[in-house]
Design a protein around this motif. Structure first.
Motif, short mmCIF file in Angstrom:
data_model
loop_
_atom_site.label_atom_id
_atom_site.label_comp_id
_atom_site.label_asym_id
_atom_site.label_seq_id
_atom_site.Cartn_x
_atom_site.Cartn_y
_atom_site.Cartn_z
N ALA A 101 0.84 -1.20 0.00
CA ALA A 101 0.00 0.00 0.00
C ALA A 101 0.87 1.25 0.00
O ALA A 101 1.88 1.32 0.71
CB ALA A 101 -0.91 0.00 1.22
N PRO A 102 0.52 2.25 -0.78
CA PRO A 102 1.34 3.47 -0.84
C PRO A 102 1.30 4.23 0.48
O PRO A 102 0.41 4.04 1.31
CB PRO A 102 0.69 4.27 -1.98
CG PRO A 102 -0.72 3.78 -2.03
CD PRO A 102 -0.65 2.33 -1.66
N GLU B 246 -5.58 10.70 5.92
CA GLU B 246 -4.96 9.37 5.93
C GLU B 246 -3.94 9.26 7.05
O GLU B 246 -3.85 8.22 7.72
CB GLU B 246 -4.30 9.10 4.58
CG GLU B 246 -5.29 8.92 3.44
CD GLU B 246 -4.59 8.70 2.11
OE1 GLU B 246 -3.37 8.91 2.05
OE2 GLU B 246 -5.27 8.34 1.13
N ARG B 247 -3.16 10.30 7.26
CA ARG B 247 -2.18 10.27 8.36
C ARG B 247 -2.87 10.27 9.72
O ARG B 247 -2.40 9.64 10.66
CB ARG B 247 -1.23 11.47 8.24
CG ARG B 247 -0.26 11.37 7.07
CD ARG B 247 0.78 12.47 7.12
NE ARG B 247 0.18 13.77 6.85
CZ ARG B 247 0.08 14.32 5.66
NH1 ARG B 247 0.51 13.66 4.59
NH2 ARG B 247 -0.45 15.52 5.50
N TYR C 99 8.23 1.16 3.83
CA TYR C 99 7.60 1.03 2.51
C TYR C 99 8.63 0.63 1.46
O TYR C 99 8.35 -0.25 0.60
CB TYR C 99 6.94 2.35 2.13
CG TYR C 99 6.41 2.37 0.72
CD1 TYR C 99 5.24 1.70 0.38
CD2 TYR C 99 7.10 3.05 -0.30
CE1 TYR C 99 4.76 1.70 -0.92
CE2 TYR C 99 6.62 3.06 -1.59
CZ TYR C 99 5.45 2.39 -1.89
OH TYR C 99 4.99 2.39 -3.18
N GLU C 100 9.80 1.24 1.50
CA GLU C 100 10.84 0.90 0.54
C GLU C 100 11.30 -0.54 0.71
O GLU C 100 11.57 -1.24 -0.28
CB GLU C 100 12.03 1.86 0.70
CG GLU C 100 11.70 3.30 0.29
CD GLU C 100 12.85 4.24 0.58
OE1 GLU C 100 13.83 3.80 1.23
OE2 GLU C 100 12.77 5.43 0.18
#
Length: 227
Positions: free
Chosen positions: A10-11, A18-19, A191-192
């Motif tokens: 998920a991005p 969203e945060r 995420y990376e």
């Protein structure tokens, strides 16, 4: 062949909402974000401090008043008199300690929730976030007194929020990054890492698919040669 049972990670959250919603969601280890945990910790600490602030003076005052009033009373012994004085002080400690405890806890919790929410929504931590949180909390506590109380609550809350925010910003300066910066960095690194793992699995799946297709194509080619 076997189909891939995983999707692209998920991005990262892009909007303030969203945060904000991410603050109240558990991660893969079923843990809340550090900012949310700190809200709970500060609420507990504020409750203890408020109870001591309101309870200890009440305990001393009630014990002293009981001793002054009980000069004419008869006790079985000195221990009975001391215990009676302590019980009177303990009742005041519980009564007035609770009154201060829930107020200080509510004030600290609302202040931290608003300031943390503003920092998450704006994706940055500034003194203005703490000033706005203090003004909102002060107004909320004094709004029942009318416009004059509302104005006084805003002034008191702002006067509390600015130095509190300045102190926290100074502490963040010593650490080198704010909680929001730390959260963004860890979120980006995770995420990376997930993206790299996903791409690696995708490449392995493509190689396996090509190998299987080549294996299925050889018997057909051999049959054509025999004919």
């Amino acid at each position: 062949g076997a189909q891939t049972g995983f999707g692209r990670p998920a991005p990262l959250p892009q909007t303030g909402w969203e945060r904000l919603s991410e603050l109240w969601r558990r991660d893969e280890r079923q843990q809340f974000p550090e900012e949310t945990v700190n809200i709970f910790k500060s609420a507990f600490t504020a409750g203890v401090v408020g109870w001591l602030y309101g309870g200890l003076p009440a305990f001393v005052s009630a014990r002293k008043a009981y001793i002054e009033r009980s000069h004419g009373e008869l006790f079985q012994n000195r221990a009975d008199a001391v215990q009676s004085a302590h019980r009177a002080g303990l009742r005041s400690f519980i009564r007035y300690g609770w009154r201060w405890s829930w107020r200080v806890t509510a004030f600290a919790t609302i202040f931290n929730v608003v300031s943390t929410g503003l920092s998450a929504y704006r994706d940055k931590t500034t003194i203005s976030n703490f000033a706005a949180a203090g003004a909102f909390t002060g107004a909320l506590f004094r709004m029942h007194l009318g416009l004059q109380g509302l104005a006084g609550g805003i002034m008191f809350g702002t006067a509390f929020g600015i130095p509190a925010g300045g102190l926290l910003m100074a502490m963040y300066g010593l650490v080198g990054e704010t909680l929001q910066d730390k959260r963004s960095r860890e979120r980006r690194e995770l995420y990376e890492q997930k993206l790299a793992e996903w791409q690696s699995r995708l490449n392995v799946t493509e190689v396996l698919g090509q190998t299987e297709n080549n294996a299925q194509g050889r018997p057909e080619t051999e049959r054509k040669r025999e004919l």
